[in-house]
Design a protein around this motif. Sequence first.
Motif, PDB file in Angstrom:
ATOM      1  N   CYS A   1      21.107 -15.333  89.164  1.00 56.14           N
ATOM      2  CA  CYS A   1      22.061 -16.430  89.234  1.00 56.14           C
ATOM      3  C   CYS A   1      21.325 -17.651  89.751  1.00 56.14           C
ATOM      4  O   CYS A   1      20.942 -17.699  90.925  1.00 56.14           O
ATOM      5  CB  CYS A   1      23.219 -16.082  90.156  1.00 56.14           C
ATOM      6  SG  CYS A   1      24.319 -17.470  90.535  1.00 56.14           S
ATOM      7  N   ALA A   2      21.131 -18.621  88.872  1.00 53.28           N
ATOM      8  CA  ALA A   2      20.431 -19.842  89.242  1.00 53.28           C
ATOM      9  C   ALA A   2      21.450 -20.914  89.598  1.00 53.28           C
ATOM     10  O   ALA A   2      22.350 -21.218  88.807  1.00 53.28           O
ATOM     11  CB  ALA A   2      19.556 -20.305  88.089  1.00 53.28           C
ATOM     12  N   ALA A   3      21.297 -21.486  90.793  1.00 54.77           N
ATOM     13  CA  ALA A   3      22.221 -22.510  91.279  1.00 54.77           C
ATOM     14  C   ALA A   3      21.594 -23.889  91.153  1.00 54.77           C
ATOM     15  O   ALA A   3      20.403 -24.056  91.425  1.00 54.77           O
ATOM     16  CB  ALA A   3      22.586 -22.238  92.727  1.00 54.77           C
TER      17      ALA A   3
ATOM     18  N   ARG B   1      23.647 -28.936  93.601  1.00 58.57           N
ATOM     19  CA  ARG B   1      23.854 -29.211  95.019  1.00 58.57           C
ATOM     20  C   ARG B   1      23.077 -28.164  95.797  1.00 58.57           C
ATOM     21  O   ARG B   1      22.646 -27.156  95.253  1.00 58.57           O
ATOM     22  CB  ARG B   1      25.314 -29.154  95.413  1.00 58.57           C
ATOM     23  CG  ARG B   1      25.979 -27.781  95.264  1.00 58.57           C
ATOM     24  CD  ARG B   1      27.201 -27.649  96.157  1.00 58.57           C
ATOM     25  NE  ARG B   1      26.816 -27.664  97.553  1.00 58.57           N
ATOM     26  CZ  ARG B   1      27.609 -28.101  98.517  1.00 58.57           C
ATOM     27  NH1 ARG B   1      28.816 -28.551  98.233  1.00 58.57           N
ATOM     28  NH2 ARG B   1      27.197 -28.095  99.773  1.00 58.57           N
ATOM     29  N   THR B   2      22.922 -28.415  97.070  1.00 53.76           N
ATOM     30  CA  THR B   2      22.301 -27.408  97.896  1.00 53.76           C
ATOM     31  C   THR B   2      23.348 -26.405  98.354  1.00 53.76           C
ATOM     32  O   THR B   2      24.472 -26.787  98.664  1.00 53.76           O
ATOM     33  CB  THR B   2      21.621 -28.023  99.134  1.00 53.76           C
ATOM     34  OG1 THR B   2      21.109 -26.956  99.937  1.00 53.76           O
ATOM     35  CG2 THR B   2      22.614 -28.839  99.951  1.00 53.76           C
ATOM     36  N   PHE B   3      23.004 -25.158  98.349  1.00 52.71           N
ATOM     37  CA  PHE B   3      23.910 -24.125  98.821  1.00 52.71           C
ATOM     38  C   PHE B   3      23.489 -23.625 100.197  1.00 52.71           C
ATOM     39  O   PHE B   3      23.791 -22.497 100.572  1.00 52.71           O
ATOM     40  CB  PHE B   3      23.979 -22.976  97.812  1.00 52.71           C
ATOM     41  CG  PHE B   3      24.804 -23.321  96.600  1.00 52.71           C
ATOM     42  CD1 PHE B   3      24.211 -23.814  95.465  1.00 52.71           C
ATOM     43  CD2 PHE B   3      26.167 -23.175  96.629  1.00 52.71           C
ATOM     44  CE1 PHE B   3      24.971 -24.145  94.352  1.00 52.71           C
ATOM     45  CE2 PHE B   3      26.949 -23.503  95.526  1.00 52.71           C
ATOM     46  CZ  PHE B   3      26.339 -23.992  94.384  1.00 52.71           C
ATOM     47  N   ARG B   4      22.813 -24.511 100.918  1.00 51.74           N
ATOM     48  CA  ARG B   4      22.407 -24.159 102.274  1.00 51.74           C
ATOM     49  C   ARG B   4      23.632 -23.815 103.100  1.00 51.74           C
ATOM     50  O   ARG B   4      24.604 -24.576 103.137  1.00 51.74           O
ATOM     51  CB  ARG B   4      21.668 -25.329 102.915  1.00 51.74           C
ATOM     52  CG  ARG B   4      21.113 -25.015 104.282  1.00 51.74           C
ATOM     53  CD  ARG B   4      20.346 -26.203 104.836  1.00 51.74           C
ATOM     54  NE  ARG B   4      19.721 -25.892 106.113  1.00 51.74           N
ATOM     55  CZ  ARG B   4      18.553 -25.308 106.245  1.00 51.74           C
ATOM     56  NH1 ARG B   4      17.859 -24.983 105.175  1.00 51.74           N
ATOM     57  NH2 ARG B   4      18.060 -25.045 107.434  1.00 51.74           N
ATOM     58  N   GLY B   5      23.588 -22.656 103.718  1.00 54.84           N
ATOM     59  CA  GLY B   5      24.700 -22.215 104.535  1.00 54.84           C
ATOM     60  C   GLY B   5      25.788 -21.475 103.775  1.00 54.84           C
ATOM     61  O   GLY B   5      26.709 -20.933 104.377  1.00 54.84           O
ATOM     62  N   TYR B   6      25.686 -21.421 102.481  1.00 55.49           N
ATOM     63  CA  TYR B   6      26.705 -20.749 101.677  1.00 55.49           C
ATOM     64  C   TYR B   6      26.422 -19.250 101.594  1.00 55.49           C
ATOM     65  O   TYR B   6      25.274 -18.812 101.584  1.00 55.49           O
ATOM     66  CB  TYR B   6      26.738 -21.320 100.266  1.00 55.49           C
ATOM     67  CG  TYR B   6      27.626 -22.537 100.116  1.00 55.49           C
ATOM     68  CD1 TYR B   6      27.297 -23.735 100.736  1.00 55.49           C
ATOM     69  CD2 TYR B   6      28.780 -22.482  99.348  1.00 55.49           C
ATOM     70  CE1 TYR B   6      28.103 -24.850 100.601  1.00 55.49           C
ATOM     71  CE2 TYR B   6      29.596 -23.593  99.199  1.00 55.49           C
ATOM     72  CZ  TYR B   6      29.250 -24.769  99.831  1.00 55.49           C
ATOM     73  OH  TYR B   6      30.054 -25.862  99.692  1.00 55.49           O
ATOM     74  N   THR B   7      27.493 -18.509 101.473  1.00 55.94           N
ATOM     75  CA  THR B   7      27.409 -17.107 101.105  1.00 55.94           C
ATOM     76  C   THR B   7      27.411 -17.024  99.587  1.00 55.94           C
ATOM     77  O   THR B   7      28.219 -17.670  98.917  1.00 55.94           O
ATOM     78  CB  THR B   7      28.621 -16.334 101.652  1.00 55.94           C
ATOM     79  OG1 THR B   7      28.597 -16.370 103.083  1.00 55.94           O
ATOM     80  CG2 THR B   7      28.607 -14.887 101.184  1.00 55.94           C
TER      81      THR B   7
ATOM     82  N   ILE C   1      15.355 -18.445  98.272  1.00 56.17           N
ATOM     83  CA  ILE C   1      15.829 -19.768  98.674  1.00 56.17           C
ATOM     84  C   ILE C   1      15.084 -20.868  97.940  1.00 56.17           C
ATOM     85  O   ILE C   1      15.663 -21.851  97.491  1.00 56.17           O
ATOM     86  CB  ILE C   1      15.706 -19.939 100.198  1.00 56.17           C
ATOM     87  CG1 ILE C   1      16.625 -18.941 100.911  1.00 56.17           C
ATOM     88  CG2 ILE C   1      16.046 -21.367 100.605  1.00 56.17           C
ATOM     89  CD1 ILE C   1      16.491 -18.962 102.412  1.00 56.17           C
ATOM     90  N   GLY C   2      13.784 -20.718  97.804  1.00 56.58           N
ATOM     91  CA  GLY C   2      12.967 -21.737  97.142  1.00 56.58           C
ATOM     92  C   GLY C   2      13.371 -21.973  95.704  1.00 56.58           C
ATOM     93  O   GLY C   2      13.288 -23.093  95.201  1.00 56.58           O
ATOM     94  N   LYS C   3      13.815 -20.908  95.056  1.00 57.73           N
ATOM     95  CA  LYS C   3      14.231 -21.012  93.660  1.00 57.73           C
ATOM     96  C   LYS C   3      15.729 -21.215  93.529  1.00 57.73           C
ATOM     97  O   LYS C   3      16.231 -21.324  92.407  1.00 57.73           O
ATOM     98  CB  LYS C   3      13.816 -19.752  92.897  1.00 57.73           C
ATOM     99  CG  LYS C   3      12.319 -19.575  92.766  1.00 57.73           C
ATOM    100  CD  LYS C   3      11.981 -18.341  91.941  1.00 57.73           C
ATOM    101  CE  LYS C   3      10.477 -18.191  91.770  1.00 57.73           C
ATOM    102  NZ  LYS C   3      10.117 -16.989  90.979  1.00 57.73           N
ATOM    103  N   ASN C   4      16.443 -21.218  94.647  1.00 51.58           N
ATOM    104  CA  ASN C   4      17.898 -21.365  94.625  1.00 51.58           C
ATOM    105  C   ASN C   4      18.521 -20.336  93.687  1.00 51.58           C
ATOM    106  O   ASN C   4      19.413 -20.652  92.888  1.00 51.58           O
ATOM    107  CB  ASN C   4      18.300 -22.773  94.199  1.00 51.58           C
ATOM    108  CG  ASN C   4      19.369 -23.369  95.103  1.00 51.58           C
ATOM    109  OD1 ASN C   4      19.676 -22.836  96.174  1.00 51.58           O
ATOM    110  ND2 ASN C   4      19.956 -24.461  94.667  1.00 51.58           N
TER     111      ASN C   4
END
Length: 123
Positions: free
Chosen positions: A22-24, A27-33, A74-77
């Motif tokens: 799943c590529a996001a 936006r940043t999903f920092r802090g997201y579950t 995380i690096g690849k989101n």
Amino acid sequence: QVQLVESGGGLVQAGGSLRLSCAASGRTFRGYTMAWFRQAPGKEREFVAAINWSGGNTYSANSVKGRFTISRDIGKNTVYLQMNSLKPEDTAIYYCAAGVAWGGRGPSDYNYWGQGTQVTVSS
């Protein structure tokens, strides 16, 4: 525009393996579950597994424990779902989702969704 794009689905024999991605973006999903859900024909969408932002904590449905593993880069989101020892009852459309809260197991706990990828397990 926020996008979650799943890939990696397909047809596999019972006992086989698949890895979903799943590529996001948008936006940043920092802090997201981040989570995976699935929906079989005629059934409600059900929770599969979830992982926190750092990747250090996960939880999953009893039906997939010991067989499925969720992880993230995380690096690849990107979030992954490694599925081993697949069974015909795992056949469903698999969806990636992102949500703010930790611990959610219902679709309403998640704010963003991908379009889904089909997984079919033959007996």
